[in-house]
Design a protein around this motif. Structure first.
Motif, PDB file in Angstrom:
ATOM      1  N   GLY A   1       2.035 -30.413  -1.763  1.00 38.35           N
ATOM      2  CA  GLY A   1       2.565 -29.421  -2.684  1.00 38.35           C
ATOM      3  C   GLY A   1       2.839 -28.089  -2.017  1.00 38.35           C
ATOM      4  N   GLY A   2       2.360 -27.011  -2.642  1.00 36.39           N
ATOM      5  CA  GLY A   2       2.681 -25.661  -2.172  1.00 36.39           C
ATOM      6  C   GLY A   2       1.995 -25.254  -0.891  1.00 36.39           C
ATOM      7  N   GLN A   3       0.940 -25.946  -0.491  1.00 36.53           N
ATOM      8  CA  GLN A   3       0.176 -25.550   0.685  1.00 36.53           C
ATOM      9  C   GLN A   3       1.003 -25.650   1.970  1.00 36.53           C
ATOM     10  OE1 GLN A   3      -3.156 -28.142   1.691  1.00 36.53           O
ATOM     11  NE2 GLN A   3      -4.429 -26.363   2.143  1.00 36.53           N
ATOM     12  N   MET A   4       1.626 -26.784   2.187  1.00 37.08           N
ATOM     13  CA  MET A   4       2.407 -26.997   3.391  1.00 37.08           C
ATOM     14  C   MET A   4       3.665 -26.124   3.425  1.00 37.08           C
ATOM     15  SD  MET A   4       2.105 -29.135   6.121  1.00 37.08           S
ATOM     16  CE  MET A   4       1.698 -30.832   5.720  1.00 37.08           C
ATOM     17  N   PRO A   5       4.434 -26.023   2.324  1.00 37.36           N
ATOM     18  CA  PRO A   5       5.603 -25.136   2.353  1.00 37.36           C
ATOM     19  C   PRO A   5       5.253 -23.692   2.695  1.00 37.36           C
ATOM     20  CG  PRO A   5       5.754 -26.613   0.491  1.00 37.36           C
ATOM     21  CD  PRO A   5       4.398 -26.824   1.085  1.00 37.36           C
ATOM     22  N   ALA A   6       4.116 -23.203   2.218  1.00 42.41           N
ATOM     23  CA  ALA A   6       3.716 -21.831   2.522  1.00 42.41           C
ATOM     24  C   ALA A   6       3.447 -21.667   4.020  1.00 42.41           C
ATOM     25  CB  ALA A   6       2.479 -21.453   1.718  1.00 42.41           C
ATOM     26  N   ARG A   7       2.804 -22.653   4.624  1.00 39.46           N
ATOM     27  CA  ARG A   7       2.552 -22.597   6.066  1.00 39.46           C
ATOM     28  C   ARG A   7       3.866 -22.642   6.836  1.00 39.46           C
ATOM     29  NH1 ARG A   7      -2.114 -27.301   6.263  1.00 39.46           N
ATOM     30  NH2 ARG A   7      -3.640 -26.281   4.904  1.00 39.46           N
ATOM     31  N   LEU A   8       4.771 -23.505   6.390  1.00 38.03           N
ATOM     32  CA  LEU A   8       6.063 -23.627   7.054  1.00 38.03           C
ATOM     33  C   LEU A   8       6.858 -22.327   6.930  1.00 38.03           C
ATOM     34  CD1 LEU A   8       8.064 -25.434   8.547  1.00 38.03           C
ATOM     35  CD2 LEU A   8       8.864 -26.259   6.314  1.00 38.03           C
ATOM     36  N   ASP A   9       6.842 -21.720   5.761  1.00 32.31           N
ATOM     37  CA  ASP A   9       7.536 -20.447   5.554  1.00 32.31           C
ATOM     38  C   ASP A   9       7.004 -19.384   6.516  1.00 32.31           C
ATOM     39  OD1 ASP A   9       9.089 -21.515   3.560  1.00 32.31           O
ATOM     40  OD2 ASP A   9       7.928 -20.653   1.911  1.00 32.31           O
ATOM     41  N   LYS A  10       5.686 -19.373   6.716  1.00 32.19           N
ATOM     42  CA  LYS A  10       5.079 -18.389   7.615  1.00 32.19           C
ATOM     43  C   LYS A  10       5.580 -18.568   9.043  1.00 32.19           C
ATOM     44  CE  LYS A  10       0.587 -16.942   9.506  1.00 32.19           C
ATOM     45  NZ  LYS A  10      -0.886 -17.100   9.452  1.00 32.19           N
ATOM     46  N   VAL A  11       5.566 -19.797   9.526  1.00 27.68           N
ATOM     47  CA  VAL A  11       6.008 -20.061  10.898  1.00 27.68           C
ATOM     48  C   VAL A  11       7.486 -19.717  11.058  1.00 27.68           C
ATOM     49  CG1 VAL A  11       6.428 -21.871  12.608  1.00 27.68           C
ATOM     50  CG2 VAL A  11       4.250 -21.797  11.378  1.00 27.68           C
ATOM     51  N   GLN A  12       8.311 -20.170  10.124  1.00 30.07           N
ATOM     52  CA  GLN A  12       9.744 -19.923  10.233  1.00 30.07           C
ATOM     53  C   GLN A  12      10.066 -18.432  10.164  1.00 30.07           C
ATOM     54  OE1 GLN A  12      11.081 -22.660   7.141  1.00 30.07           O
ATOM     55  NE2 GLN A  12      11.719 -24.166   8.679  1.00 30.07           N
ATOM     56  N   ALA A  13       9.331 -17.692   9.342  1.00 26.64           N
ATOM     57  CA  ALA A  13       9.545 -16.250   9.246  1.00 26.64           C
ATOM     58  C   ALA A  13       9.199 -15.556  10.564  1.00 26.64           C
ATOM     59  CB  ALA A  13       8.723 -15.663   8.107  1.00 26.64           C
ATOM     60  N   GLN A  14       8.121 -15.992  11.205  1.00 30.85           N
ATOM     61  CA  GLN A  14       7.731 -15.375  12.468  1.00 30.85           C
ATOM     62  C   GLN A  14       8.681 -15.752  13.597  1.00 30.85           C
ATOM     63  OE1 GLN A  14       2.987 -15.516  11.489  1.00 30.85           O
ATOM     64  NE2 GLN A  14       3.548 -14.869  13.518  1.00 30.85           N
ATOM     65  N   LEU A  15       9.223 -16.955  13.550  1.00 31.97           N
ATOM     66  CA  LEU A  15      10.243 -17.333  14.518  1.00 31.97           C
ATOM     67  C   LEU A  15      11.484 -16.451  14.356  1.00 31.97           C
ATOM     68  CD1 LEU A  15       9.963 -21.227  14.327  1.00 31.97           C
ATOM     69  CD2 LEU A  15       9.423 -19.823  16.317  1.00 31.97           C
ATOM     70  N   ASP A  16      11.911 -16.241  13.126  1.00 29.68           N
ATOM     71  CA  ASP A  16      13.074 -15.384  12.866  1.00 29.68           C
ATOM     72  C   ASP A  16      12.826 -13.964  13.374  1.00 29.68           C
ATOM     73  OD1 ASP A  16      14.464 -17.436  11.654  1.00 29.68           O
ATOM     74  OD2 ASP A  16      13.931 -16.836   9.612  1.00 29.68           O
ATOM     75  N   SER A  17      11.637 -13.438  13.101  1.00 27.40           N
ATOM     76  CA  SER A  17      11.313 -12.074  13.498  1.00 27.40           C
ATOM     77  C   SER A  17      11.279 -11.930  15.014  1.00 27.40           C
ATOM     78  CB  SER A  17       9.958 -11.672  12.903  1.00 27.40           C
ATOM     79  OG  SER A  17       9.587 -10.374  13.318  1.00 27.40           O
ATOM     80  N   LYS A  18      10.666 -12.892  15.700  1.00 25.86           N
ATOM     81  CA  LYS A  18      10.586 -12.838  17.158  1.00 25.86           C
ATOM     82  C   LYS A  18      11.973 -12.908  17.777  1.00 25.86           C
ATOM     83  CE  LYS A  18       7.526 -12.768  19.622  1.00 25.86           C
ATOM     84  NZ  LYS A  18       6.890 -11.664  20.380  1.00 25.86           N
ATOM     85  N   ALA A  19      12.825 -13.785  17.249  1.00 29.84           N
ATOM     86  CA  ALA A  19      14.183 -13.914  17.786  1.00 29.84           C
ATOM     87  C   ALA A  19      14.942 -12.597  17.654  1.00 29.84           C
ATOM     88  CB  ALA A  19      14.930 -15.037  17.073  1.00 29.84           C
ATOM     89  N   GLN A  20      14.750 -11.910  16.540  1.00 25.60           N
ATOM     90  CA  GLN A  20      15.408 -10.617  16.351  1.00 25.60           C
ATOM     91  C   GLN A  20      14.849  -9.570  17.306  1.00 25.60           C
ATOM     92  OE1 GLN A  20      15.006  -9.650  12.193  1.00 25.60           O
ATOM     93  NE2 GLN A  20      16.292 -11.356  11.520  1.00 25.60           N
ATOM     94  N   ASP A  21      13.550  -9.620  17.549  1.00 26.47           N
ATOM     95  CA  ASP A  21      12.900  -8.634  18.418  1.00 26.47           C
ATOM     96  C   ASP A  21      13.415  -8.689  19.850  1.00 26.47           C
ATOM     97  OD1 ASP A  21      11.373  -7.705  16.337  1.00 26.47           O
ATOM     98  OD2 ASP A  21       9.559  -8.801  16.904  1.00 26.47           O
ATOM     99  N   ILE A  22      13.715  -9.892  20.347  1.00 23.77           N
ATOM    100  CA  ILE A  22      14.107 -10.014  21.748  1.00 23.77           C
ATOM    101  C   ILE A  22      15.622  -9.996  21.942  1.00 23.77           C
ATOM    102  CG2 ILE A  22      12.009 -11.328  22.269  1.00 23.77           C
ATOM    103  CD1 ILE A  22      13.734 -13.812  22.445  1.00 23.77           C
ATOM    104  N   GLU A  23      16.356  -9.877  20.854  1.00 22.46           N
ATOM    105  CA  GLU A  23      17.812  -9.835  20.946  1.00 22.46           C
ATOM    106  C   GLU A  23      18.262  -8.566  21.671  1.00 22.46           C
ATOM    107  OE1 GLU A  23      21.261  -9.402  17.641  1.00 22.46           O
ATOM    108  OE2 GLU A  23      19.939 -11.156  17.393  1.00 22.46           O
ATOM    109  N   THR A  24      19.264  -8.691  22.520  1.00 26.36           N
ATOM    110  CA  THR A  24      19.851  -7.542  23.204  1.00 26.36           C
ATOM    111  C   THR A  24      21.334  -7.463  22.847  1.00 26.36           C
ATOM    112  OG1 THR A  24      20.499  -8.747  25.212  1.00 26.36           O
ATOM    113  CG2 THR A  24      18.228  -7.909  25.107  1.00 26.36           C
ATOM    114  N   GLU A  25      22.028  -6.538  23.469  1.00 27.77           N
ATOM    115  CA  GLU A  25      23.445  -6.379  23.155  1.00 27.77           C
ATOM    116  C   GLU A  25      24.245  -7.637  23.472  1.00 27.77           C
ATOM    117  OE1 GLU A  25      25.288  -2.956  24.781  1.00 27.77           O
ATOM    118  OE2 GLU A  25      24.040  -1.532  23.669  1.00 27.77           O
ATOM    119  N   ASN A  26      23.817  -8.389  24.490  1.00 29.40           N
ATOM    120  CA  ASN A  26      24.608  -9.574  24.846  1.00 29.40           C
ATOM    121  C   ASN A  26      23.774 -10.852  24.962  1.00 29.40           C
ATOM    122  OD1 ASN A  26      23.382  -8.904  27.389  1.00 29.40           O
ATOM    123  ND2 ASN A  26      25.013 -10.015  28.454  1.00 29.40           N
ATOM    124  N   PHE A  27      22.580 -10.855  24.379  1.00 31.75           N
ATOM    125  CA  PHE A  27      21.767 -12.074  24.378  1.00 31.75           C
ATOM    126  C   PHE A  27      21.145 -12.269  23.006  1.00 31.75           C
ATOM    127  CE2 PHE A  27      17.566 -14.128  24.728  1.00 31.75           C
ATOM    128  CZ  PHE A  27      17.969 -15.366  25.202  1.00 31.75           C
TER     129      PHE A  27
END
Length: 230
Positions: free
Chosen positions: A146-172
């Motif tokens: 039920g809701g337990q696994m989706p919440a964990r998945l949302d957390k991981v995916q959100a942190q992946l999105d945030s990290k990808a944005q953090d390391i983005e540069t003008e041309n990478f």
């Protein structure tokens, strides 16, 4: 590519593919603005997939997509055999740091550093099929808990999105697969996009096995190019 050309979708762009098998691209280096390799195997593959070029002059291209190594957004490194356990922020950060230290990420960043005018995107390999046995186990547990696994998945995916944005540069940047190629949880590729995939062979088209879960077909390639490139 052939399919998109027949549809007239590539009239405004010129795409060159430099392909090789699996992790053989580990043998590539970037030197004086050129992607090259000491491997005869890689140079041979580059030559026939690019129609004659054994090396890549980075400044010749407006954009370069690195479709090698595991996708940064693939959650498999966070999974056990059948489920996603509760993970602390520290563990998630450690796994992401390990991924960013992979040979494919180093290659993509070296390409970006070689030419600030060239936009470099790391895409990585496709997520494997949602009909892979490991995928089926995970999706079964995902529904059962039920809701337990989706919440964990949302957390991981959100942190992946945030990290990808953090390391983005003008041309990478790091890109994820288009949502339309993924099953609803955005963890695996829809299996229909594995069917009738063709191996990377110079002389003839050889289909992958019918139970292949890792290689994608023409429709998948069209979706990715239309979404990310065109």
């Amino acid at each position: 590519m052939d399919s998109l050309n027949r549809q007239g979708a590539l009239n405004s762009v010129d795409i060159t593919i430099f392909g090789s098998h699996r992790d053989s691209l580990k043998e590539c280096v970037v030197s004086d603005g050129v992607i090259t390799s000491d491997s005869d195997f890689v140079r041979t593959n580059f030559r026939w997939t690019s129609n004659g070029q054994e090396t890549v002059n980075v400044t010749d291209f407006d954009e370069i997509y690195v479709v090698a190594g595991q996708s940064f957004f693939f959650v498999a490194p966070f999974l056990t055999r059948s489920h996603l356990p509760p993970l602390s922020d520290t563990i998630i950060e450690d796994i992401m740091t390990h991924r960013l230290d992979g040979w494919d990420m180093h290659l993509a960043r070296a390409i970006a550093e070689a030419s600030p005018q060239t936009q470099v995107t790391h895409l990585g390999e496709p997520f494997f099929s949602d009909e892979h046995p490991r995928s089926l186990n995970f999706l079964r547990e995902h529904r059962r808990k039920g809701g337990q696994m989706p919440a964990r998945l949302d957390k991981v995916q959100a942190q992946l999105d945030s990290k990808a944005q953090d390391i983005e540069t003008e041309n990478f940047r790091i890109a994820k697969p288009p949502e339309q190629v993924l099953e609803p949880n955005r963890v695996f590729t829809r299996h229909e996009l594995c069917k009738d995939s063709i191996g990377l062979n110079e002389d003839r088209d050889i289909p992958h096995r019918s139970d292949d879960y890792f290689h994608m077909n023409v429709k998948y390639g069209e979706m990715v190019i239309r979404t990310l490139v065109l």
